[in-house]
Design a protein around this motif. Structure first.
Motif, PDB file in Angstrom:
ATOM      1  N   UNK A 101       4.527 -59.278  24.507  1.00  0.00           N
ATOM      2  CA  UNK A 101       5.591 -60.292  25.359  1.00  0.00           C
ATOM      3  C   UNK A 101       6.957 -59.580  25.499  1.00  0.00           C
ATOM      4  N   UNK A 102       7.436 -59.046  24.432  1.00  0.00           N
ATOM      5  CA  UNK A 102       8.596 -58.303  24.593  1.00  0.00           C
ATOM      6  C   UNK A 102       8.723 -57.186  25.792  1.00  0.00           C
ATOM      7  N   UNK A 103       7.574 -56.408  25.731  1.00  0.00           N
ATOM      8  CA  UNK A 103       7.269 -55.213  26.420  1.00  0.00           C
ATOM      9  C   UNK A 103       7.349 -56.173  28.227  1.00  0.00           C
ATOM     10  N   UNK A 104       6.675 -57.068  28.475  1.00  0.00           N
ATOM     11  CA  UNK A 104       6.649 -57.525  29.801  1.00  0.00           C
ATOM     12  C   UNK A 104       8.091 -58.125  30.189  1.00  0.00           C
ATOM     13  N   UNK A 105       8.839 -58.701  28.968  1.00  0.00           N
ATOM     14  CA  UNK A 105      10.226 -59.105  29.517  1.00  0.00           C
ATOM     15  C   UNK A 105      11.202 -58.168  29.652  1.00  0.00           C
TER      16      UNK A 105
END
Length: 259
Positions: free
Chosen positions: A129-133
């Motif tokens: 999730x953090x990666x995509x954000x």
């Protein structure tokens, strides 16, 4: 760690990675799955109840809720993303911090006694999730090619150095940083829980199975287990903070005009 042989012939088999493999509760649902859902319910319910009737002079519940929110907002998001851009990301930072914190603390709560983040799949999902954000906001801010330029060619570096630096920066941003984000909290929770199991089960084994001369040594095992529980509690809070902090730092770096 070898097995421990005792006077009465028993053998202590120390806990290992298989101690984290739990049988399904029903169907394909396991204890960690239930705990993840339970943690989300606990976080949501607590903050809804604590802030339902806000008062000028807060009670204990409201004070804790406000403190955690202000800490997530100002000490993590604002400081590491920047005063200009931090507001849209406060809910994410707040949710990550509180969600990971509750799941970590499950490891020292009697009966539950299992830190959910010691199962690598959960930290990996959060890291995804953090990666995509942070890459998403980076592409949105700088454009597709501009974001790669932003990553690979930091200003103030002699041009020949880019030959070595650019691939390293690319690998770091797209692979190393998100992987380390997940592995850090997983490894801390896995190792901490395993150490607690060693001292707790070792003390129990000495008390129940050892000869009379060795039984008092079980008190040492239990004493270490109690002391390490407090240390583990500190680490659990710290790891939730570090995860949220690094998330904010990654987002801030992706949005920054310089590198």
């Amino acid at each position: 760690m070898g097995a421990l042989m005792l006077a009465e012939g028993g053998t202590f088999q120390p806990p290992g990675a298989d101690s984290f493999i739990l049988p399904p509760i029903f169907g394909g649902v396991t204890k960690p799955m239930v705990l993840v859902v339970l943690s989300a319910i606990i976080v949501a319910a607590y903050f809804v109840i604590a802030t339902r009737n806000l008062k000028l002079v807060p009670g204990k519940g409201q004070f804790v809720a406000e403190f955690v929110y202000e800490f997530s907002r100002n000490k993590i998001a604002r400081e590491h993303i920047g005063a200009k851009d931090f507001r849209p990301f406060v809910p994410l930072i707040f949710a990550l911090f509180t969600f990971i914190l509750v799941n970590n603390i499950f490891g020292i709560i009697p009966i539950i006694q299992f830190p959910t983040m010691s199962r690598i799949g959960f930290p990996l999902a959060l890291a995804a999730v953090v990666y995509l954000v942070f890459h998403g906001v980076g592409f949105a801010r700088h454009g597709f090619l501009g974001y790669f330029k932003h990553i690979m060619f930091p200003p103030g570096v002699p041009k020949p150095i880019y030959i070595l630096l650019s691939p390293i920066e690319l690998f770091q941003k797209f692979i190393a940083q998100p992987a380390a984000l997940a592995i850090r909290v997983f490894a801390a929770m896995f190792a901490g829980h395993l150490i607690l199991l060693v001292f707790t089960l070792g003390g129990e084994f000495l008390l129940m199975e050892a000869g009379a001369a060795l039984k008092p040594i079980s008190l040492v095992g239990f004493a270490f287990a109690i002391a390490l529980t407090f240390v583990e509690a500190l680490i659990q809070v710290l790891q939730a903070y570090i995860f949220a902090l690094l998330t904010a730092s990654f987002i801030g770096a992706a949005l920054s005009e310089g590198h």
